[in-house]
Design a protein around this motif. Structure first.
Motif, mmCIF file in Angstrom:
data_model
loop_
_atom_site.group_PDB
_atom_site.id
_atom_site.type_symbol
_atom_site.label_atom_id
_atom_site.label_comp_id
_atom_site.label_asym_id
_atom_site.label_seq_id
_atom_site.Cartn_x
_atom_site.Cartn_y
_atom_site.Cartn_z
ATOM 1 N N GLN A 6 91.510 -10.120 16.358
ATOM 2 C CA GLN A 6 91.807 -11.246 15.462
ATOM 3 C C GLN A 6 92.894 -12.146 16.042
ATOM 4 O O GLN A 6 92.813 -13.374 15.943
ATOM 5 C CB GLN A 6 92.227 -10.724 14.087
ATOM 6 C CG GLN A 6 91.088 -10.178 13.257
ATOM 7 C CD GLN A 6 91.541 -9.662 11.911
ATOM 8 O OE1 GLN A 6 92.755 -9.623 11.644
ATOM 9 N NE2 GLN A 6 90.620 -9.269 11.077
ATOM 10 N N LYS A 7 93.906 -11.548 16.669
ATOM 11 C CA LYS A 7 94.972 -12.342 17.272
ATOM 12 C C LYS A 7 94.439 -13.212 18.401
ATOM 13 O O LYS A 7 94.805 -14.382 18.538
ATOM 14 C CB LYS A 7 96.086 -11.427 17.782
ATOM 15 C CG LYS A 7 96.954 -10.839 16.693
ATOM 16 C CD LYS A 7 98.063 -9.996 17.280
ATOM 17 C CE LYS A 7 98.965 -9.423 16.187
ATOM 18 N NZ LYS A 7 100.049 -8.591 16.754
ATOM 19 N N LYS A 8 93.559 -12.643 19.236
ATOM 20 C CA LYS A 8 92.967 -13.420 20.324
ATOM 21 C C LYS A 8 92.147 -14.582 19.786
ATOM 22 O O LYS A 8 92.223 -15.709 20.291
ATOM 23 C CB LYS A 8 92.095 -12.518 21.200
ATOM 24 C CG LYS A 8 92.863 -11.596 22.123
ATOM 25 C CD LYS A 8 91.907 -10.809 23.003
ATOM 26 C CE LYS A 8 92.673 -9.893 23.951
ATOM 27 N NZ LYS A 8 91.735 -9.095 24.801
ATOM 28 N N ASN A 9 91.348 -14.315 18.754
ATOM 29 C CA ASN A 9 90.509 -15.365 18.186
ATOM 30 C C ASN A 9 91.354 -16.478 17.579
ATOM 31 O O ASN A 9 91.090 -17.672 17.790
ATOM 32 C CB ASN A 9 89.579 -14.773 17.127
ATOM 33 C CG ASN A 9 88.583 -13.782 17.707
ATOM 34 O OD1 ASN A 9 88.244 -13.858 18.886
ATOM 35 N ND2 ASN A 9 88.113 -12.849 16.897
ATOM 36 N N ARG A 10 92.397 -16.126 16.839
ATOM 37 C CA ARG A 10 93.268 -17.134 16.238
ATOM 38 C C ARG A 10 94.013 -17.916 17.316
ATOM 39 O O ARG A 10 94.274 -19.113 17.156
ATOM 40 C CB ARG A 10 94.259 -16.469 15.281
ATOM 41 C CG ARG A 10 93.602 -15.759 14.103
ATOM 42 C CD ARG A 10 92.930 -16.718 13.159
ATOM 43 N NE ARG A 10 92.117 -16.051 12.173
ATOM 44 C CZ ARG A 10 92.583 -15.545 11.020
ATOM 45 N NH1 ARG A 10 93.871 -15.626 10.757
ATOM 46 N NH2 ARG A 10 91.756 -14.977 10.163
ATOM 47 N N ARG A 11 94.347 -17.242 18.432
ATOM 48 C CA ARG A 11 95.052 -17.929 19.513
ATOM 49 C C ARG A 11 94.163 -18.983 20.171
ATOM 50 O O ARG A 11 94.624 -20.084 20.490
ATOM 51 C CB ARG A 11 95.522 -16.910 20.551
ATOM 52 C CG ARG A 11 96.626 -17.434 21.466
ATOM 53 C CD ARG A 11 97.066 -16.385 22.456
ATOM 54 N NE ARG A 11 97.684 -15.249 21.787
ATOM 55 C CZ ARG A 11 97.270 -13.998 21.867
ATOM 56 N NH1 ARG A 11 96.210 -13.697 22.593
ATOM 57 N NH2 ARG A 11 97.903 -13.036 21.227
ATOM 58 N N THR A 12 92.883 -18.673 20.361
ATOM 59 C CA THR A 12 91.969 -19.651 20.942
ATOM 60 C C THR A 12 91.742 -20.824 19.997
ATOM 61 O O THR A 12 91.692 -21.978 20.433
ATOM 62 C CB THR A 12 90.621 -18.992 21.283
ATOM 63 O OG1 THR A 12 90.099 -18.367 20.102
ATOM 64 C CG2 THR A 12 90.785 -17.947 22.356
ATOM 65 N N VAL A 13 91.631 -20.548 18.705
ATOM 66 C CA VAL A 13 91.464 -21.638 17.732
ATOM 67 C C VAL A 13 92.704 -22.526 17.727
ATOM 68 O O VAL A 13 92.605 -23.760 17.668
ATOM 69 C CB VAL A 13 91.188 -21.061 16.324
ATOM 70 C CG1 VAL A 13 91.181 -22.162 15.280
ATOM 71 C CG2 VAL A 13 89.864 -20.317 16.306
ATOM 72 N N ARG A 14 93.888 -21.932 17.801
ATOM 73 C CA ARG A 14 95.125 -22.704 17.842
ATOM 74 C C ARG A 14 95.198 -23.564 19.105
ATOM 75 O O ARG A 14 95.714 -24.687 19.080
ATOM 76 C CB ARG A 14 96.326 -21.767 17.772
ATOM 77 C CG ARG A 14 97.640 -22.466 17.418
ATOM 78 C CD ARG A 14 98.796 -21.498 17.363
ATOM 79 N NE ARG A 14 98.579 -20.457 16.402
ATOM 80 C CZ ARG A 14 98.457 -19.167 16.677
ATOM 81 N NH1 ARG A 14 98.527 -18.756 17.928
ATOM 82 N NH2 ARG A 14 98.274 -18.279 15.719
ATOM 83 N N PHE A 15 94.691 -23.043 20.230
ATOM 84 C CA PHE A 15 94.675 -23.808 21.475
ATOM 85 C C PHE A 15 93.862 -25.092 21.307
ATOM 86 O O PHE A 15 94.310 -26.184 21.691
ATOM 87 C CB PHE A 15 94.082 -22.938 22.587
ATOM 88 C CG PHE A 15 93.801 -23.683 23.863
ATOM 89 C CD1 PHE A 15 94.822 -23.974 24.747
ATOM 90 C CD2 PHE A 15 92.514 -24.088 24.176
ATOM 91 C CE1 PHE A 15 94.569 -24.660 25.927
ATOM 92 C CE2 PHE A 15 92.246 -24.767 25.352
ATOM 93 C CZ PHE A 15 93.276 -25.053 26.229
ATOM 94 N N PHE A 16 92.682 -24.993 20.717
ATOM 95 C CA PHE A 16 91.839 -26.176 20.560
ATOM 96 C C PHE A 16 92.373 -27.122 19.482
ATOM 97 O O PHE A 16 92.211 -28.334 19.590
ATOM 98 C CB PHE A 16 90.404 -25.763 20.232
ATOM 99 C CG PHE A 16 89.642 -25.225 21.407
ATOM 100 C CD1 PHE A 16 89.087 -26.074 22.341
ATOM 101 C CD2 PHE A 16 89.497 -23.857 21.589
ATOM 102 C CE1 PHE A 16 88.397 -25.579 23.437
ATOM 103 C CE2 PHE A 16 88.813 -23.357 22.681
ATOM 104 C CZ PHE A 16 88.258 -24.216 23.606
#
Length: 271
Positions: A6-16
């Motif tokens: 979940q942390k990885k997924n949220r981090r990628t969404v935050r990047f975009f």
């Protein structure tokens, strides 16, 4: 493991969202393979599952070319075709029907101005888009949904766009040149008073641009002490009246009477 994912997924969404301006509600463009995966693995309702993945509300889209492709596949994809018809359709400009991957790549484009997420199970298509377009990719692995990490191409574009934002454009440089020339001309005309003589800011040329290295402000001068915080000076030849405490001490001294020894012993008896 689930928390790390979940942390990885949220981090990628935050990047975009930070680098490319993706905003809620997130728009997810789905192809036939992704819809079929959701139906066969019973990931329903699809919008709630994808919203939990992205951490915000979502809107699901598809295209006419994707629907036409699902119709050609026959009865095995009848349920996925019905599920795809429930989604809202994104407009594709070409008149004749094309292959689904070609249609989706044209709708997204290289810059992805509509800020679409793309849901697909085609690994080759995902690799191609990671090297050509700015699009976050969503895919399914059994009953779990995942997001591909940003590629090197996407990170390079993010770094270059950040550098462009930090550096000035040619128009901004011209405006700054005019403003600095105007300030210098006004300072020459006005001059300085005797009481406000302070060093003029030096002009340093950086990349052919004259910029002041010091802020232009009035120098602060020393002020006197606060009169309320200072004690009053005591005069040496002080003829003022004594204070109340001194008066009380004098009164107590006057009132005290010394008794003689005879009074303490009492009156003498007569024989």
């Amino acid at each position: 493991m689930r928390v790390k994912r979940q942390k990885k997924n949220r981090r990628t969404v935050r990047f975009f969202t930070v680098c490319f301006g993706f905003r809620q509600p997130y728009k997810v463009l789905c192809d036939g393979t992704f819809v079929h995966h959701l139906v066969t693995n019973e990931i329903t309702p699809a919008d709630t599952a994808i919203s939990e993945l992205l951490g915000g509300p979502v809107k699901l889209f598809t295209t006419r070319c994707v629907l036409a492709e699902l119709e050609k596949l026959g009865k095995d994809f009848a349920e996925s075709l019905e599920a795809a018809k429930m989604l809202s359709t994104a407009t594709c400009e070409h008149e004749e029907a094309k292959a689904a991957d070609e249609c989706l790549s044209e709708v997204i484009g290289s810059k992805n101005s509509e800020h679409f997420f793309l849901g697909t199970q085609d690994a080759d298509f995902r690799k191609k888009l990671q090297q050509e377009a700015i699009v976050p990719l969503v895919f399914g692995l059994r009953k779990t949904l995942l997001i591909d990490q940003p590629s090197d191409f996407q990170r390079q574009i993010a770094n270059s766009s950040e550098k462009k934002r930090l550096n000035m454009t040619e128009r901004e440089k011209k405006m700054l040149d005019k403003q600095t020339a105007r300030i210098l001309a006004s300072n020459k005309e006005e001059g300085t008073d005797e009481y406000e003589q302070w060093e003029r800011p030096r002009v340093v040329s950086t990349n052919g641009l004259d910029v002041k290295d010091r802020a232009q402000f009035k120098r602060k001068r020393a002020k006197g002490p606060n009169p309320l915080s200072c004690m009053k000076k005591k005069d040496k030849n002080n003829t003022s009246k004594p204070s109340r405490q001194e008066e009380k001490k004098e009164d107590t001294k006057k009132r005290t009477r010394k008794r003689s020894k005879k009074e303490k012993s009492g009156p003498e008896r007569s024989e």
